[in-house]
Design an enzyme around this catalytic site. Structure first.
Site, short mmCIF file in Angstrom:
data_model
loop_
_atom_site.label_atom_id
_atom_site.label_comp_id
_atom_site.label_asym_id
_atom_site.label_seq_id
_atom_site.Cartn_x
_atom_site.Cartn_y
_atom_site.Cartn_z
CE1 TYR A 135 -3.38 -2.84 0.63
CE2 TYR A 135 -4.63 -0.83 0.92
CZ TYR A 135 -4.60 -2.19 0.69
OH TYR A 135 -5.77 -2.89 0.53
CE LYS A 208 2.28 -17.84 -0.75
NZ LYS A 208 1.49 -19.09 -0.70
CG ASP A 243 -1.24 -20.52 0.93
OD1 ASP A 243 -0.73 -20.24 2.03
OD2 ASP A 243 -0.64 -21.20 0.06
CG ASP A 271 -13.84 -7.63 2.15
OD1 ASP A 271 -13.66 -6.74 3.00
OD2 ASP A 271 -14.33 -7.41 1.03
#
Ligand code: IPM
Ligand code: MG
Length: 381
Positions: A135, A208, A243, A271
């Protein structure tokens, strides 16, 4: 007296913020607080009229406020990214709101969409880093002019000068993710402190690091260091890849108590988290600078498809108002909001369509206020 900047914004933003303000106003007398709301018009309408997203003067004004109460941003008439970056991300970064705290907490009577799971299985906090990662806005496309590949990250005085030799007909784009030790440290510490404050026993870090081993390798290293500090010895820790975490959110959400996660994965996972709570309509979030000015918002966004119909669920915005009160140390009033929502949902008579009912946005807000007015702590279920 709290001076609150109110930015209702786009889509369903104004409708749900209106209910949040109604609830705050209803709390003024019983909890002897006072609010002075200053409304800001920023959003699509304002941008289309004036070409302005958010001005320096507005930011300066908000500098003097106790907090910011935010609705939603985004409108089909404006190219994606302009308002998001120009208003929401600008406020987050201007006030260095480095914590994005998103409770993934379901309520009794809500149907958890996961088979065999109940609201008791979905009771955790996501602490999303809110200023770094992908970001930071460092990126470009090769169809741009050559000097646009000189990227700057002012905060750390970093200059990237990227040299590109590419055949004219070829095109690439790139985006740089950036994590600083300082940035990782402050958010991970916040997560451990939150666990202690909320009496939780476990912090899970999600990254990750198996693929993006530089940025998330640093993240992990900092997590391990903080996890092993003596004052955190009472808290168990786990590290997961994102994941796998997405699968675990659905398979076994009960394992989570507090999650700490870098910005982009936090965006995606919250979300998912919001939906396993029962409805994204009840999800709230705080953009928190523990030593500065914080901003509180529902997570759902502007939802243009249902805007203006009076059916948006205001509970996310009302819970965000509750988070704002907690940050202002008005914990009793904040708990009263939580309790009122719990009781109204449990009773199940008044619900907006996203929760399977027929109540309007205003009807839902009124039901919360009615419950608040007969508030008594014995009604805590
Ligand atoms: C959120 C939103 C924002 C984000 C957008 C609107 C910029 O998705 O608050 O989660 O990506 O942070
Ligand atoms: Mg998001």
């Amino acid at each position: 007296m709290y001076k609150i900047a109110v930015i209702p914004g786009d889509g369903v933003g104004p409708e749900v913020v209106n209910e949040g303000i109604k609830v705050l106003d209803a709390l003024v007398e019983p909890y002897s607080m006072d609010f002075d709301f200053t409304y800001y018009p920023n959003g699509a309408e304002h941008y289309l009229k004036t070409g302005e997203t958010l001005s320096r003067e507005q930011l300066d004004e908000m500098e003097e406020m106790s907090a910011i109460y935010f609705g939603a941003i985004g409108d089909p008439r404006v190219k994606p990214g302009i308002l998001e970056k120009g208003v929401l991300l600008r406020i987050r970064s201007h006030f260095d709101q480095y914590v994005n705290l998103r409770p993934i907490i379901s309520f009794p009577g809500l149907i958890c969409p996961l088979r065999d799971k109940t609201f008791e299985d979905v009771q955790f906090y996501v602490v999303r880093e809110n200023t770094e990662d992908f970001y930071v806005g460092l990126g470009a496309r090769t169809d741009k002019k050559k000097d646009e590949h000189k990227l700057r990250f002012k905060k750390y005085n970093i200059k990237f000068d990227i040299e590109i030799e590419l055949d004219d007909e070829k095109e690439i784009a790139y985006q740089i993710g950036l994590i600083s030790r300082e940035g990782a440290e402050r958010i991970i510490r916040y997560a451990f402190e939150l666990a202690k404050k909320k009496n939780r026993k476990k912090v899970t870090s999600i990254d990750k690091a198996n693929v993006m081993s530089d940025i998330y390798g640093l993240w992990r290293e900092v997590f391990d260091e903080i996890a092993s500090e003596k004052e955190n010895s009472g808290i168990s820790t786990e590290r997961q890849f994102v994941d796998n975490a997405a699968m675990q959110f659905v398979k076994d959400p009960k394992q989570y108590e507090v999650i700490v996660v870098p910005n982009m994965f936090g965006d995606i996972l919250t979300d998912l988290g919001a939906s396993i709570q029962g409805s994204i309509g009840i999800a709230s979030g705080g953009n928190i600078n523990p030593d500065g000015i914080s901003m509180f918002e529902p997570i759902h966004g502007s939802a243009p498809d249902i805007a203006g119909k009076g059916i948006a669920n205001p509970l996310g915005a009302i819970l965000a108002a509750g988070m704002m009160l907690e940050e202002l140390n008005e914990c009793k009033a904040s708990n009263a909001i939580q309790r009122a929502i719990k009781n109204v949902l449990f009773e199940g008579k008044v619900r907006t369509p996203d929760l399977g009912g027929r109540a309007s946005t205003g009807g839902m807000g009124d039901a919360i206020i009615k419950e608040l007015m007969k508030d008594d702590e014995d009604r805590d279920i």
